[in-house]
Each structure stands twice: as C-alpha cells, then as structure tokens.
Design a protein around this motif. Structure first.
Motif, PDB file in Angstrom:
ATOM      1  N   GLY A  37       0.806  -1.225   0.000  1.00 50.85           N
ATOM      2  CA  GLY A  37       0.000   0.000   0.000  1.00 50.85           C
ATOM      3  C   GLY A  37       0.833   1.266   0.000  1.00 50.85           C
ATOM      4  N   ASP A  38       2.058   1.177   0.507  1.00 50.56           N
ATOM      5  CA  ASP A  38       2.890   2.378   0.646  1.00 50.56           C
ATOM      6  C   ASP A  38       3.177   3.045  -0.705  1.00 50.56           C
ATOM      7  OD1 ASP A  38       2.837   1.649   3.280  1.00 50.56           O
ATOM      8  OD2 ASP A  38       4.934   1.039   3.410  1.00 50.56           O
ATOM      9  N   SER A  40       1.137   3.767  -3.082  1.00 51.37           N
ATOM     10  CA  SER A  40       0.172   4.827  -3.429  1.00 51.37           C
ATOM     11  C   SER A  40       0.446   6.087  -2.628  1.00 51.37           C
ATOM     12  CB  SER A  40      -1.288   4.443  -3.199  1.00 51.37           C
ATOM     13  OG  SER A  40      -1.452   3.139  -2.887  1.00 51.37           O
ATOM     14  N   VAL A  41       0.847   5.915  -1.366  1.00 50.33           N
ATOM     15  CA  VAL A  41       1.115   7.107  -0.552  1.00 50.33           C
ATOM     16  C   VAL A  41       2.255   7.899  -1.184  1.00 50.33           C
ATOM     17  CG1 VAL A  41       1.657   7.948   1.758  1.00 50.33           C
ATOM     18  CG2 VAL A  41       0.335   5.841   1.494  1.00 50.33           C
ATOM     19  N   SER A  68       7.476   1.454   5.900  1.00 58.51           N
ATOM     20  CA  SER A  68       6.905   2.732   5.489  1.00 58.51           C
ATOM     21  C   SER A  68       7.907   3.869   5.656  1.00 58.51           C
ATOM     22  CB  SER A  68       5.656   3.016   6.318  1.00 58.51           C
ATOM     23  OG  SER A  68       5.876   2.635   7.664  1.00 58.51           O
ATOM     24  N   MET A 135       1.237   5.316   7.918  1.00 57.25           N
ATOM     25  CA  MET A 135       0.811   4.274   7.001  1.00 57.25           C
ATOM     26  C   MET A 135       0.530   3.037   7.842  1.00 57.25           C
ATOM     27  SD  MET A 135       3.669   5.904   4.872  1.00 57.25           S
ATOM     28  CE  MET A 135       4.178   5.093   3.387  1.00 57.25           C
ATOM     29  N   HIS A 188      -5.088   3.834   1.200  1.00 57.17           N
ATOM     30  CA  HIS A 188      -4.266   3.822  -0.012  1.00 57.17           C
ATOM     31  C   HIS A 188      -5.057   3.403  -1.235  1.00 57.17           C
ATOM     32  CE1 HIS A 188      -3.420  -0.578  -0.814  1.00 57.17           C
ATOM     33  NE2 HIS A 188      -4.026  -0.644   0.354  1.00 57.17           N
ATOM     34  N   PRO A 191      -6.824   6.826  -4.002  1.00 59.51           N
ATOM     35  CA  PRO A 191      -5.794   7.864  -4.167  1.00 59.51           C
ATOM     36  C   PRO A 191      -6.367   9.274  -4.231  1.00 59.51           C
ATOM     37  CG  PRO A 191      -5.515   6.105  -5.789  1.00 59.51           C
ATOM     38  CD  PRO A 191      -6.800   5.837  -5.097  1.00 59.51           C
ATOM     39  N   LEU A 194      -7.039  10.287  -0.768  1.00 61.91           N
ATOM     40  CA  LEU A 194      -5.744  10.452  -0.092  1.00 61.91           C
ATOM     41  C   LEU A 194      -5.143  11.818  -0.424  1.00 61.91           C
ATOM     42  CD1 LEU A 194      -3.240   9.392   1.441  1.00 61.91           C
ATOM     43  CD2 LEU A 194      -2.696   7.994  -0.546  1.00 61.91           C
ATOM     44  N   CYS A 212      -3.519   6.658   7.330  1.00 62.51           N
ATOM     45  CA  CYS A 212      -3.794   6.111   6.008  1.00 62.51           C
ATOM     46  C   CYS A 212      -3.676   4.593   6.065  1.00 62.51           C
ATOM     47  CB  CYS A 212      -2.803   6.676   4.986  1.00 62.51           C
ATOM     48  SG  CYS A 212      -3.074   6.006   3.342  1.00 62.51           S
ATOM     49  N   SER A 214      -2.824   1.225   4.889  1.00 60.77           N
ATOM     50  CA  SER A 214      -1.874   0.909   3.825  1.00 60.77           C
ATOM     51  C   SER A 214      -1.513  -0.559   3.948  1.00 60.77           C
ATOM     52  CB  SER A 214      -0.640   1.811   3.993  1.00 60.77           C
ATOM     53  OG  SER A 214       0.277   1.565   2.965  1.00 60.77           O
TER      54      SER A 214
END
Ligand SMILES: Cc1ncc(C[n+]2csc(CCOP(=O)(O)OP(=O)(O)O)c2C)c(N)n1
Ligand code: SF4
Ligand SMILES: [Mg+2]
Lengths: 305, 607
Positions: A37-38, A40-41, A68, A135, A188, A191, A194, A212, A214
């Motif tokens: 998931g990280d 997308s962050v 993260s 995250m 995540h 987007p 986010l 978030c 994630s």
C-alpha cells in the motif's frame, strides 16, 4: 558531478520557476514488496508536491524506522531517515527552528503508536506545525509480522501465534484526545481521497495527522478489504452534516467499527507551538531594539558583576 | 539584648587585626534559612571587590527543611579549590554544630546561634567559640513579625563586619536582590543586615582583615558553572535547545529557556530525554547547531540518538552534568563516572568528541569550544561537568563579549552538487547542507542512520562500510592533531605525574604545590580533551616513572578508573594507575596528598 556553468541560473523567486516534475522528485526505486500500500502514498506525495508547487529545495521529508519509513529514500529531495519511533521529535526540531519549511513526516503504526507513542501524544498536544502521515498496516512489516499496536484482537502474528490478545490502539481517538488540531482518515486504495486529505492537511496551520490504511500484502493481506469497494467492501465518506469542530462527534466517528468512515474527523484552529514560541521571542526581543547579541549578553553580565 | 559568649581557646586573643590572604567560611543550617544566598552575596561581593573567589555549595538532598551548608573561600590570590577545612564555622542549629565542628581548621573560630546551640565541652577547649543569639536578635531587628526569617542577612552583616568587607557594595547587592520584591522587603533586609553589622562584641571584629587582590582582577563576573555553560552556549551562537528536567542539569535548561528568546532562539521542554535529543538534532539538521543535555539516567536515554548523529554526521552539543550513579544513584552528589558513557555510550563504533570543564570559567569557554568543534566536524560533542562545578559560584575575568559572541547565520546558498558523506577529503570532513538549500544538479541528500554511500543511500557493501567507518573515525584523528598539548604543572619530567580531569584540577594543583613544599618532586597534568586525546600527549607520559590518574569514580575490578582505563588502552602503559574516590564528595587536597604518599610508599616497598 555536474558542471554548474552549464546549468541555468535558478530564478530567485521560487514562484517563477517551473514546478518540479515527477521525474525530478523521484529517487531510488522503492524496495517495497509488489502491491504494498505504501506505493500509493508515495505517488500521492509526488502529486501533492507538484500540485502545491513546493520549491524543490524546500521539500523536507522525515521518517522513523519501518518499511513505510523508508519513504525519504524514494523522494529526490532533502530527507531524513531517523531512528525508530522518534521521527516526530526530530521533525519538531526542524519545524520549530525553520518556520519557512513545511515538514512532512511519514511512518508506520509501530513507529507512531508503540515506540513513538509518547512523542505522538506530546507533538499533538503542543500543536507543532507539520503533517504526519501514518501508514497503518496493522502489523510490523519490516521485522516480518509481529503484533503491532493496531493489530486487531485475534490477528495471528509471529509473536501471537494464537491470535493477538491485547486491545488495539485506536489512532483517531488517540489523536483527538491528545489534542491534535487536524485528524483525518484515508486509505491507499482511494488515491483521490488520499490526495484530498494531504492537501487539506498541508493547508492546516498546526499538527495535521492522517491515518492512512496501507495494506501489507506480505504479512497482512486483505486486512482492509472491507473498506475497498473493488474487494466487495464499502468506502464511506464522513457524513456531510458532520461538524469537524465538534470533538464529541469526532470521537463518536472514531468509535465506529471497521471500516468506519473516511475524511476529516476533527479540525480546529488553535495557536501552534511555533506561533507561541515566536510570541515569546518577540516579547523578549522588543526590549533590546535589534541590539547585537554581544550587547544583550553584556547587559546580563553587567548584572552579575 | 543577650550577651556575647566568648570562650578563649588556646590560640588566645589578639587585638590587632591580622591580615590574611584567604579565608574559608562554612555556614551550616537548614535549607529554608537561605544559607545559599549568603554565599551568593559574598561571591558577588568578592567579584566586585577585586578578590578572587571560589565557593562551594552542597544542595540538601531534601527539597525543604533539610540540613544545608554553604562553604565559601574568599581569597586575594588565586583560589584553586573550595578549601578543605573551614577557618570560620557559622552553626545555626545543634545538628549543624554537631556535624560540622570537626571540619574546623586548627585555630578556627566557631560562631553559633546561642538560641539553638549548646556548645560541647570537648570542643570549647579546642576552638574559640562565639555565641550570638542570632535568631532573637534578628527578630528584634526586623520588628518581630517575620519570626526568624532574615537570619541569613543578619549573619551576612556579622560576616561583613568580621572581615571588614565593603558595606556599601554589600548594601547595593542586597538592594538589587530584593528590590523586585517591594520596598518593605528591602527595608527588612537592610534592617537585618545593619543589625548584624553593628552587633557589639569584644574583639570578634578585630581578628582578620582580608588583603586586597591585585588590580588585574578588577573586572570580574560572578556565576555558577551551570550558568557559565548556558552563557557560553549563547555566546557561541546556539539558538535552539531541548531538554527534560533533572538535577543538576535543570539550571541550564531553565537559563536557556529564559535567555534564548532575547537572542531570537528557543529552548523546548520535552516529554523525555529521547525527544529532547531528537528535537535538538532536528534543529541542527535545520542548519544551526543545537544543544541538549542531562544528568545521570537522562544521559543513558540519549544514547541511541547520539549514535544516529555520529552516523548521520550531524552537529550536536550534549551537556552532561555528572552526578552519582548508576541508575538514580546520588542525584545531588558529585561523581566523575560518566566518562565511559560519554566516550562509548551507544552500540556500534560511534566516535564522538568529549570535553571536560575544570572550573566555572572553563565551563564558559568549554561550551564555546564544543559548539565550534560540533560545527566544524559535524559530530556530537559531549561537555562533561559535574555537580561540584555546576552549583559552585566563582568570579572570573569578564570575557570580551564583543570578540567572542557569534551569531550563526543560516546558510542556504545554492550549491552545484552535494554529497553529504563525501569520501574524497582525507580528513573525514564533509559538512551538512540544510533543507532549503538548492542543489543544482537535482541530487538531494538523505541523512541517515543506515550505513550509506556518499549521497546517503543505504549500502551494505563491505568496502563502503570500511570506508565510511574510517571517515567517521578520521574526523577525530584530524581533531586530535589540532588539540593543544596539556600543560604540565611542575617539572616536565620526573618521578610522579598526577593526571586529572574535570573538577579535580584545582585540588590536584594545590596538592602538588603542597607536596612540592614538603620536598617531593612531582607534577600534575589536567586533561580537558578526552576523546580524542591530544596527539602530542603520548610524548609526555614516558618522561615520568609513575603516572597516577586521580578521579572521582570507582577503581573497578582491575584497580583503575575510567580515564585511567582509556589511557591504558591508548598508551598500553601499565604504569598508569588509579587513585579513585567514590565517596560522592569532591576531592579534598589533604586526601589527595595522603593517597599519593601512601601510593608512593607502596611502590617503594614493592620496588
Ligand atoms: C530501538 C529499535 N527497536 C526495534 C527496532 C526494530 N524495528 C524496526 S521497524 C520495527 C517495527 C516496524 O513496524 P511499523 O512501525 O508498523 O512499520 P512497517 O514496517 O509496518 O511499515 C521494529 C520493531 C528498531 N529499529 N529500533
Ligand atoms: S513487508 Fe509489508 S509493509 Fe513491508 S514492503 Fe512488504 S508489503 Fe509493504
Ligand atoms: Mg506497520
């Protein structure tokens, strides 16, 4: 090494410069597992930097330790990879001494709420200006699947083979009760949302905290499926009639069962630590009318002769 | 009005005041009596009267109501230590009398509050006793409402008369001290002072006259070691700090919290020591070197972050006001047992700089030096002080602030390229570029605690780790070459070299002077730069037959203390031996002398 003579002289006013491109802001290829998931962050952070036209040299990214927290290596900008749990304290030192920068801090749930729990509470209550994105994957990723402070009861980890026993921390409740002045929740898998949250957090004058979700595809796959419409779950925004300045209402939102709501739960304006300290400085300096520091110290020494 | 009780001890009375070059006065009472403030007045006065002064004070271990003493040594020459034995003891209570009478020097004078103290037959014959009803006379002088508050100022009046001190200056000091609290407070204090000063006694006031000091000391400032560190940091340009309260470090953070805003800076009280050191490193990263500090357990908590600053090569100043340890230990007592944690505290190979201040004046200059080294070498620098200097008040020549004071400007000028961990310079120095600095080739630095390559990217490569470890260590080698060779007091070769660090400097110096007078040939050396040790130190040790390291820490399993351990490892010299003390009290000159003599005897027997 670059030859500076061939480079164009950078315009003095950052506003005149071309916004930084995604290519310029991208550094090493992330070492995260595929599907983590990280990612997308990170890509939303690139978007935010471009959208807000932050001068390249002012992008300041701080992180602790965890999967993260490797974040700063993947951003081509001034970055700090600090120690486990203490990124907020480090970032506070940057924020308080450099009011010209907007500091972004990233980290995991263990980093934020376990080893760094004390710093989370105090950075929030002091309202130190910065944006903090946790995250949250409900697990320790980097150390390979131990119970985290947000792991739900029953989660089978390497340290709780029979399923986690302890009541997890609720980051939103913790942030609200500690006195954070901006508290938002996102995921995540959305987007667009986010980016909205990061954008609003950056506008906030104070400590802006975003949880978030994630996903850790490696050690806790499917943890957030019930919040992801593409996996048959539901993504519900904070009700339109929610008053984000109402602490009790925010607390009620934070108390809902997973997957709950997403959006800004709580936001109030109160003086930042940065502003309060600046006030103390202004009051103290007004008595010295711009005198050089040697005169100020001399005045003190004259009294202790 | 009560009568003065004067007993004649064997030293007899003398109506001609004798001119003395120094005197040690000990005041013993309870902490709420304001005993410490008498010391403060005397120290300030001495500073303004061209007399060298050194004071010693011990903090009571209970916050209020506990026994408290203050010892002040006033001298017209160079005063090196706070004095072993008192020439004059003021005893306010029976317990003060009972506990401190044995600290009187031969021929000393005992002034006691006859309202509270019943002198002992045994001591009456040994010391000249002067009983004064200090409590009731104070009440009488200030109107009887304030009970016996003000005794301290009354006693100050007595002392002023006894040593013919400058009353005009003393009254001005009292005025300055109390004027903030309102006129009536000033008046009460003045009444108490004058009553003490005018007290009629036979020959009490005709005993001594302090000789005046030389004129070169005319411009002195008076402060404690902790204050000197605080002001030194400010003079050096430090504008940010963070800390968590703990005795005896707290004074420094309180001072910086109060003073830094005047210079546009701030000091932040954090939730714990880990946050404090982290916040300070964050501010250093922001472009201007910052300070943190602590004592005892707080230093242990900072270890991981200091290691990060070593690895990430961030400037930082860490003040360690040592107290008795381990753990909570002896919070208000002195010990020099943090040398190892300062030099080695932390996992991995983490070279950092360690300096130790030797007296109050040196606290000021050591703080400045620490800031400058941290900036130049991008490294954490420890400043070790201890409880004995932290609260002691001394007068020293006023620093020339115009030339010393610095403001550190934030340097954000663009650079064409930057490698935070550049290996190309052999001396290990690279230098930090703060956020906000435009790097024109677009390659920005990540500062990190992971082993990294030259641009700060993680690298587990063996060759790289060797090179980076060497870089971090070479910075200290470069520094060692620049450090001054420690001075030797006494002949620069001979039988015995006594080596000290930190607050042992004064007593060691005095011990050598006295032993020399007794016919011994020996020298002493004081080491200020402990990590790294100055390069040229290695030529000195072989010139002496025996080397004794005098320190206030445990001789340990192998019979030598922390500095001795470091020097043995460095010089592989088994002649380096320890003279150690763990009594949580400062070294007395007489103790050092005894211990050195005993050691020399042992060595002759063994030889
Ligand atoms: C003082 C210290 N203790 C333990 C560790 C080991 N450690 C590294 S990351 C981590 C937990 C990571 O979990 P989280 O913060 O949730 O981040 P994630 O990897 O899940 O993104 C731990 C225990 C460490 N680096 N430092
Ligand atoms: S272990 Fe989990 S959190 Fe870490 S990179 Fe892999 S998927 Fe992401
Ligand atoms: Mg995690």
């Amino acid at each position: 090494m670059s030859d500076s003579a061939t480079l164009e002289q950078p315009p003095q006013d950052a506003g005149e410069r071309q916004p930084v491109t995604k290519k310029e802001i991208t550094a090493d290829h992330p070492t995260w597992c595929p599907g983590c998931g990280d990612f997308s962050v990170l890509s939303i952070y690139y978007k935010l930097i471009q959208k807000r036209n932050i001068p390249h040299e002012n992008v300041t990214t701080v992180a602790g330790i965890g999967c993260s927290s490797r974040f700063p290596y993947f951003v081509q900008a001034h970055g700090v990879h600090y120690i486990h749990g203490r990124a907020l304290s480090f970032a506070s030192g940057v924020s308080l001494s450099r009011p010209d920068l907007h500091v972004f801090t990233f980290g995991g749930d263990g980093d934020a709420f376990s080893i760094g729990g004390n710093h989370f509470v105090h950075t929030a209550r002091k309202n130190i200006k910065m944006t903090y994105v946790v995250m949250d994957n409900f697990v320790y990723g980097l150390t390979k699947k131990q119970t985290s402070p947000t792991s739900p009861i029953g989660f089978k980890s390497k340290t709780d083979g029979w399923g986690a026993l302890d009541k997890p921390i609720n980051p939103m409740k913790l942030a609200i009760s500690a006195g954070a002045s901006f508290v938002a929740r996102t995921t995540h898998t959305n987007p667009k949302h986010l980016l909205e949250m990061m954008d609003a957090a950056m506008d906030h004058d104070g400590f802006s905290f975003i949880e978030c979700l994630s996903e850790c595809t490696e050690f806790y796959a499917g943890a957030f499926d019930s919040s992801n419409p593409r996996k048959g779950g539901e993504f519900n925004l904070v009700p339109e009639d929610h008053d984000p300045t109402d602490e009790a209402a925010a607390y009620a939102l934070a108390s809902e069962d997973f997957p709950g709501h997403f959006g800004i739960f709580y936001q109030v304006q109160r003086p930042t630590k940065n502003a309060l300290e600046a006030g103390v400085i202004e009051a103290a300096q007004s008595k010295f009318e711009g005198k050089p520091s040697s005169d100020v110290l001399q005045a003190t020494f004259n009294r202790i002769k | 009005m009560s009568e003065t009780t004067v007993s004649e001890a064997n030293n007899g009375s003398n109506s001609q005041p004798s001119s003395i070059s120094e005197v040690t006065i000990r005041l013993a009472g309870n902490s709420q009596d304001g005993i410490q403030s008498i010391g403060g007045f005397l120290a300030r006065l001495a500073g303004r009267s061209e007399r060298e002064v050194m004071t010693m004070m011990t903090i009571p271990s209970t916050i209020s109501g506990g026994a408290s003493i203050f010892q002040v040594r006033l001298g017209s020459g160079e005063v090196l230590s706070p004095g072993d034995k008192a020439d004059v003891l003021f005893a306010f209570y029976q317990h003060s009398y009972d506990n401190h009478v044995k600290n009187l020097a031969k021929g000393g004078i005992l002034v006691y509050d006859s309202d509270h103290v019943e002198p002992d037959e045994e001591w009456l014959t040994k010391y000249r006793h002067i009983g004064i009803a200090i409590s009731s006379l104070t009440v009488e002088a200030i109107g009887g409402t304030a009970r016996d508050k003000g005794k301290n100022i009354y006693a100050l009046g007595l002392i002023g008369r006894m040593f013919s001190l400058n009353t005009e200056k003393l009254e001005r000091l009292i005025n300055e001290r109390f004027s903030g609290k309102g006129e009536s407070v000033v008046k009460t204090a003045m009444d108490a002072f004058q009553a003490g000063y005018r007290y009629q006694s036979g020959d009490l006031f005709n005993l001594f006259r302090l000789a005046r000091g030389g004129d070169e000391r005319s411009n002195q400032v008076v402060m404690s070691g902790n204050e000197a560190i605080g002001y030194g940091l400010i003079a050096a340009g430090v504008r940010f700090g963070a800390g968590y309260p703990i005795t005896p470090w707290s004074d420094i953070m309180e001072l910086l919290r109060r003073e830094l805003p005047k210079y546009g800076g701030s000091f932040i009280q954090c939730e714990d020591e880990i946050a404090s050191v982290s916040m300070a490193i964050g501010a250093s990263y922001g472009g201007r070197v910052a300070v943190t500090g602590s004592s005892g357990p707080g230093i242990s908590l900072k270890a991981e972050a200091v290691g990060w600053a070593v690895m990430a090569e961030m400037p930082l100043v860490v003040i360690d006001i040592q107290r008795g340890g381990p753990s909570t230990g002896l919070p208000t007592d002195v010990e020099q047992s943090d040398l190892n944690i300062a030099c080695y505290g932390g996992h991995g190979d983490s070279p950092r700089v360690v300096l130790a201040a030797s007296d109050v004046e040196d606290c000021f200059y050591t703080a400045i030096e620490a800031v400058n080294i941290a900036r130049k070498y991008s490294v954490p620098v420890f400043v070790l002080s201890d409880q004995a200097i932290a609260t002691r008040i001394e007068a020293f020549n006023e620093p020339d602030l115009k030339t010393i004071c610095k403001d550190i400007e934030l340097d954000l000028s663009p650079v064409s390229s930057h490698k935070p961990y550049d290996l190309s310079s052999g001396d290990g120095l690279s230098g930090h570029r703060a956020p906000g600095t435009r790097i024109e080739d677009g390659r920005y630095p990540v500062v990190t605690g992971l082993e990294h390559d030259e641009s700060g990217h993680p690298s587990g490569d063996a060759v790289n780790h060797i090179a980076m470890t060497k870089k971090r260590r070479n910075k200290l080698k470069t520094l060692a070459d620049e450090l001054p060779t420690p001075e030797i007091c006494g002949p620069d070769s001979g039988d015995v070299l006594l080596v000290g660090w930190g607050s042992t400097k004064g007593p060691l110096h005095e011990a050598v002077d006295q032993l020399t007078k007794e016919g011994y040939t020996l020298s002493s050396m004081h080491i200020k730069h402990i990590n790294p040790l100055p390069t040229r130190l290695e030529d000195i040790l072989p010139r002496f037959k025996s080397v004794f390291i005098v320190e206030m820490n445990d001789g340990g399993v192998y019979g030598y203390g922390q500095l001795a351990g470091i020097m043995r490892a460095r010089y592989a010299d088994a002649r380096i031996k320890g003279i150690n003390k763990t009594a949580a009290r400062r070294w007395k000159v007489s103790e050092i002398i005894e211990r050195v003599k005993a050691r020399l005897e042992e060595e002759t027997v063994a030889a």
